[in-house]
Design an enzyme around this catalytic site. Structure first.
Site, PDB file in Angstrom:
ATOM      1  N   CYS A  28       1.808   1.573   1.562  1.00 54.17           N
ATOM      2  CA  CYS A  28       0.317   2.394   1.384  1.00 54.17           C
ATOM      3  C   CYS A  28      -0.665   2.602   2.836  1.00 54.17           C
ATOM      4  O   CYS A  28      -0.501   2.777   4.296  1.00 54.17           O
ATOM      5  CB  CYS A  28      -0.146   2.484   0.763  1.00 54.17           C
ATOM      6  SG  CYS A  28      -0.671   4.539  -0.312  1.00 54.17           S
TER       7      CYS A  28
ATOM      8  N   HIS B  93       4.629   2.626  -3.808  1.00 53.57           N
ATOM      9  CA  HIS B  93       4.405   1.500  -3.961  1.00 53.57           C
ATOM     10  C   HIS B  93       5.891   0.789  -4.834  1.00 53.57           C
ATOM     11  O   HIS B  93       6.025   1.396  -5.584  1.00 53.57           O
ATOM     12  CB  HIS B  93       2.850   2.122  -4.643  1.00 53.57           C
ATOM     13  CG  HIS B  93       1.938   1.749  -4.143  1.00 53.57           C
ATOM     14  ND1 HIS B  93       1.215   0.846  -3.337  1.00 53.57           N
ATOM     15  CD2 HIS B  93       1.351   3.069  -3.863  1.00 53.57           C
ATOM     16  CE1 HIS B  93       0.599   1.288  -2.848  1.00 53.57           C
ATOM     17  NE2 HIS B  93       0.696   2.847  -3.137  1.00 53.57           N
TER      18      HIS B  93
ATOM     19  N   GLU C 157       6.295  -2.307  -4.993  1.00 54.62           N
ATOM     20  CA  GLU C 157       5.702  -3.389  -4.723  1.00 54.62           C
ATOM     21  C   GLU C 157       5.043  -3.219  -6.763  1.00 54.62           C
ATOM     22  O   GLU C 157       5.111  -4.992  -7.005  1.00 54.62           O
ATOM     23  CB  GLU C 157       5.454  -4.245  -4.254  1.00 54.62           C
ATOM     24  CG  GLU C 157       3.241  -3.788  -4.351  1.00 54.62           C
ATOM     25  CD  GLU C 157       3.194  -2.110  -3.435  1.00 54.62           C
ATOM     26  OE1 GLU C 157       1.624  -1.657  -4.178  1.00 54.62           O
ATOM     27  OE2 GLU C 157       3.939  -1.363  -3.443  1.00 54.62           O
TER      28      GLU C 157
END
Length: 178
Positions: free
Chosen positions: A19, A107, A109
């Site tokens: 990001c 994202h 993660e």
């Protein structure tokens, strides 16, 4: 941060940005970071490019994967970089520069607990409220159980591949006996 990233790239250090981190990598490589036409918050389809389909980190991606997004900005692909993924509302979702630098806009993660924390943070609640009726925290919460397991598995594979590619761990070598 941009200067530190530039130095790391010059030293051929492995770099992975997610990001804002991906946007900083793009800026360090001279590409423009700008507003995305659509603010993506929630679960969106991300598709690998032809180059992404053969990339060591992205080879586990199917044609279109639902991945969690939370961004209003995006990056242009830097000169000399390879575009690895895109989406309907954000053409540049990932790129690789050389073989040691990766930048993602999405994202991988996150887990369900982190998504819920983001959705309950007042500043994020206000951001979602300002988007209109098409994006709601309720809808994001409802979609999360549908997509989180696949997203987590893709994240484990992608991050694992990155670690394997750039592991500095010396492999043990058996030497012959005398």
């Amino acid at each position: 941060e941009v200067a530190a990233i530039s130095q790391a790239i010059e030293r051929s250090m492995p770099i992975f940005g997610i990001c804002l981190g991906g946007q900083l990598i793009a800026a360090a490589l001279g590409a423009q970071v700008r507003r995305n036409p659509v603010k993506e918050i929630g679960w969106y389809g991300v598709s690998p490019t032809a180059e992404g389909s053969t990339d060591p980190l992205f080879r586990h991606f199917g044609d279109a994967e639902k991945i969690f997004q939370w961004h209003g900005d995006t990056f242009d692909i830097p000169d000399g970089a390879v575009r690895l993924a895109g989406s309907e509302h954000c053409e540049n979702q990932a790129f690789r520069y050389g073989d040691r630098t990766y930048a993602l806009q999405f994202h991988l993660e996150v887990d369900a607990a982190l998504i819920n924390r983001w959705l309950t943070t007042p500043v994020h609640q206000r951001e979602i409220d300002g988007l209109g009726p098409d994006i709601t925290a309720h809808d994001i919460r409802a979609a999360t159980p549908l997509h989180i397991n696949r997203s987590t598995a893709l994240g484990d594979q992608l991050f694992g591949e990155f670690i394997e590619l750039f592991s500095t761990r010396q492999k043990r070598q058996a030497l012959p006996s005398r």
